[in-house]
Structures are given as structure tokens and as C-alpha cells.
Motif scaffolding. Structure first.
Motif: not given
Length: 212
Positions: A78, A68-69, A72, A156, A74, A147
Motif C-alpha cells: 500500500l 483504508l481498512r 489494509l 496505491t 489485502e 501509512v
């Protein structure tokens, strides 16, 4: 005395559905979901499948948080990500190919080839139910959205998720695997004999990147 339901605080009270909540309810049973969001636990049974237009990928928490990091970081949009308390769930478009083929999550280990994709991730398709809180409602405990659904159907892409998972695997799991090749006297923990147990080993051992 008659039993009474726990009283909801102002912070817990359900509110009119936001765009994200309305999107999540698409293809769902309002009879099942609306009362559930008004209940003390506040979790609605959201069914995954053809009517929803999306599937889900369940990921082991530590690997999922790293992925996830990566996502995020990019600039592209998402899709929703749910923290169930036991794992992370990424909402993705309906899969037209096998998830193991799309992910191709395997690695060579001292005891053989390990299919980490099958151990640490799972495709959730038709027939699966996610117990989801109402988007737009802050929660102090229990499942929560990391999110939230944006209300416009952002998901995603599986290719992006697969890349993020591979990157997270290299950061989280690979350092633990590297220790397996060291002489026994230099290991900090006993090496699992079965590749299927590598995930538990990696969860106990912070990676060098995390420790710094």
C-alpha cells in the motif's frame, strides 16, 4: 521581551531523514522542506506533480477510513496515506486518465443521480501542495501518516483505490441513502432535498455496520 519560538521536546525534535523521508523529498526543494521539518509545526510543503512521480487523491475522512481498512486487509503493498486532520490523502501513481472516469462514482438517489465521487474525493495533481510531517517521527497532534512512505516508492494503484472506495461507499453512504426511500414518518432525520448534501447527512448518521 523578544518573542521566542516554542521549544521542541525530545519527541518533537527532527531526526535524520529515513528512507521514507528521503523518497518524499525527491523532486522537492531542500531549502523549503528541511527547515520546515525543523520548525515547531514540523510540516514541509511537498509539491505534487511531474517531478515527484506521483499524484494524490483526497478523500472525505469517513469514506477514506473505510477504504483504508479495505486496502489494509489485502496482501499487496500500500502507498502512503496522510491524515491531514480534515481528510485523508492517498498517494497514487501519476494519472494518465481523468480521476472521475477511473472512479465512476455515481449513484441513483430519490432526488436524482448523485456524483458522490466528485463530492467526496478530489484528484490532486500538478500545482497542489501537501503539508506533510517527516516520516518516521511520531506525532501527538496535527497531520500524521497513517501509512508512511516505505522509501522504495510504493504507491496505491488507482484501480485498487477505486474498488476500495466503492466498497466503502456501499458500507458507509448507501445505508443512509436507503433511508431516503422510507416514508417520511419513519425517517430518523429529515432527508436532504439536494443530492450534494447527502455527504453531510451520511456523516451524521452512523451506518448499521458501524453501529453493530
Amino acid at each position: 521581551m523578544p518573542l521566542t519560538s516554542p521549544r521542541l521536546t525530545t519527541a518533537d525534535q527532527p531526526r535524520p531523514p529515513t528512507g521514507g523521508a528521503r523518497w518524499l523529498l525527491t523532486g522537492q526543494s531542500a531549502v523549503d522542506c528541511a527547515p520546515a521539518w525543523c520548525s515547531p509545526h514540523g510540516l514541509a510543503p511537498i509539491r505534487v506533480g511531474a517531478r515527484t512521480g506521483w499524484n494524490a487523491i483526497r478523500v472525505q475522512t469517513r469514506l477514506g477510513e473505510h477504504a483504508l481498512r479495505n486496502l489494509l486487509a489485502e496482501p499487496t503493498a500500500l502507498g502512503p496515506v496522510l491524515d491531514t486532520g480534515a481528510n485523508l490523502v492517498f498517494l497514487v501513481p501519476t494519472l494518465h486518465h481523468s480521476w472521475p472516469v477511473l472512479l465512476h462514482g455515481t449513484a441513483d438517489t430519490p432526488t436524482g443521480t448523485w456524483n458522490w465521487g466528485a463530492t467526496l474525493t478530489q484528484h490532486l495533481g500538478l500545482g497542489h501542495v501537501l503539508h506533510c510531517p517527516q516520516p518516521g517521527i511520531p506525532r501527538r497532534k496535527g497531520p500524521r501518516w497513517l501509512v508512511e512512505p516505505d522509501g522504495h516508492g510504493a504507491l496505491t494503484l488507482t484501480g485498487r483505490l477505486a474498488e476500495a472506495l466503492h466498497s466503502a461507499y456501499r458500507a458507509v453512504i448507501a445505508p443512509a441513502l436507503a433511508e431516503f426511500a422510507e416514508p417520511p414518518q419513519s425517517r430518523t432525520q429529515q432527508r436532504p432535498a439536494n443530492p450534494a448534501n447527502f455527504a453531510a447527512f451520511a456523516r451524521r448518521r452512523p451506518s448499521t455496520a458501524e453501529a453493530s
